[in-house]
Write a protein that holds these residues in place. Structure first.
Motif, PDB file in Angstrom:
ATOM      1  N   GLN A   2      48.272  49.081  47.661  1.00 38.88           N
ATOM      2  CA  GLN A   2      49.372  48.477  46.912  1.00 38.88           C
ATOM      3  C   GLN A   2      49.672  49.268  45.640  1.00 38.88           C
ATOM      4  N   ASP A   3      50.871  49.060  45.108  1.00 39.92           N
ATOM      5  CA  ASP A   3      51.264  49.742  43.883  1.00 39.92           C
ATOM      6  C   ASP A   3      50.397  49.284  42.715  1.00 39.92           C
ATOM      7  N   MET A   4      50.051  50.223  41.868  1.00 35.02           N
ATOM      8  CA  MET A   4      49.253  49.918  40.677  1.00 35.02           C
ATOM      9  C   MET A   4      50.014  50.390  39.448  1.00 35.02           C
ATOM     10  N   TYR A   5      50.002  49.553  38.406  1.00 32.56           N
ATOM     11  CA  TYR A   5      50.793  49.835  37.212  1.00 32.56           C
ATOM     12  C   TYR A   5      50.031  49.377  35.978  1.00 32.56           C
ATOM     13  N   ALA A   6      50.082  50.181  34.935  1.00 32.63           N
ATOM     14  CA  ALA A   6      49.490  49.802  33.649  1.00 32.63           C
ATOM     15  C   ALA A   6      50.275  50.473  32.538  1.00 32.63           C
ATOM     16  N   ILE A  72      52.251  54.983  30.286  1.00 30.86           N
ATOM     17  CA  ILE A  72      52.607  54.240  31.490  1.00 30.86           C
ATOM     18  C   ILE A  72      51.993  54.971  32.673  1.00 30.86           C
ATOM     19  N   VAL A  73      51.175  54.254  33.430  1.00 35.92           N
ATOM     20  CA  VAL A  73      50.561  54.822  34.627  1.00 35.92           C
ATOM     21  C   VAL A  73      51.077  54.025  35.818  1.00 35.92           C
ATOM     22  N   THR A  74      51.756  54.707  36.728  1.00 34.28           N
ATOM     23  CA  THR A  74      52.291  54.086  37.934  1.00 34.28           C
ATOM     24  C   THR A  74      51.791  54.872  39.135  1.00 34.28           C
TER      25      THR A  74
END
Length: 187
Positions: A2-6, A72-74
């Motif tokens: 799944q997509d991960m975002y921080a 931003i880490v995507t």
């Protein structure tokens, strides 16, 4: 997967140089307002406009010294933006997952990798110069070989470990708050 975002915002703390510059801006503004008042005494209708103009310019110059960095880490891609006065945003760098050479803590074991070699660009996106944090070395398309120092969160390190494990000097497991999120997703 799944997509991960921080994302994370770091405020650049004022050093002595920046603090002195802020004081200089305030003094210069006060002097300019005083001069405007003295020079426009005979032309009273210009007085409010001149005072407002120099006051506004001083205020804007003071705000320009307030700097934040947004990470931003995507899905393993890293974007670092420089935010000036909480308004203006300028992209410092965008690193795609295939561009990473190394992601490591800036410690004695990895410091040589950061300091050796030739780099086209160096970005320091830390809150204070004395914080070691982490660094990234990457070969960015249309820019060249770059190095970036920053302060990632544990969630960001986990995302990097998932998407670019070969480039990580140390692999990181999920942080505690992120493990709780995964438990909710499994239910």
């Amino acid at each position: 997967m799944q997509d991960m975002y921080a994302e994370y915002i770091v405020k650049r703390h004022d050093g002595i140089k920046t603090s002195l510059l802020k004081v200089l801006v305030m003094v210069a503004t006060a002097v300019l307002v005083y001069l405007a008042m003295m020079l426009t005494q005979e032309i009273l209708f210009l007085l409010p406009a001149a005072v407002a103009l120099f006051g506004w310019l001083g205020y804007r110059a003071y705000l320009m010294l307030s700097i934040e960095y947004e990470y931003i880490v995507t899905n393993g891609e890293l974007d670092i933006d420089r935010v000036i006065a909480r308004r203006g945003r300028k992209r410092q760098i965008n690193i795609k997952t295939n561009a990473y050479e190394l992601i490591a803590p800036y410690d004695d074991a990895h410091k040589a990798a950061y300091e050796e070699g030739e780099f086209v660009k160096t970005i320091d996106a830390r809150s204070k110069p004395d914080i070691d944090g982490f660094f990234v070395i990457a070969n960015v398309r249309n820019v060249g070989r770059v190095r970036v120092r920053f302060e990632p969160t544990p969630k960001m390190l986990y995302i990097f470990s998932q998407y670019v494990p070969r480039q990580m000097a140390v692999l990181y497991g999920p942080p505690e708050e992120y493990e709780d999120d995964e438990d909710e997703l499994d239910d």
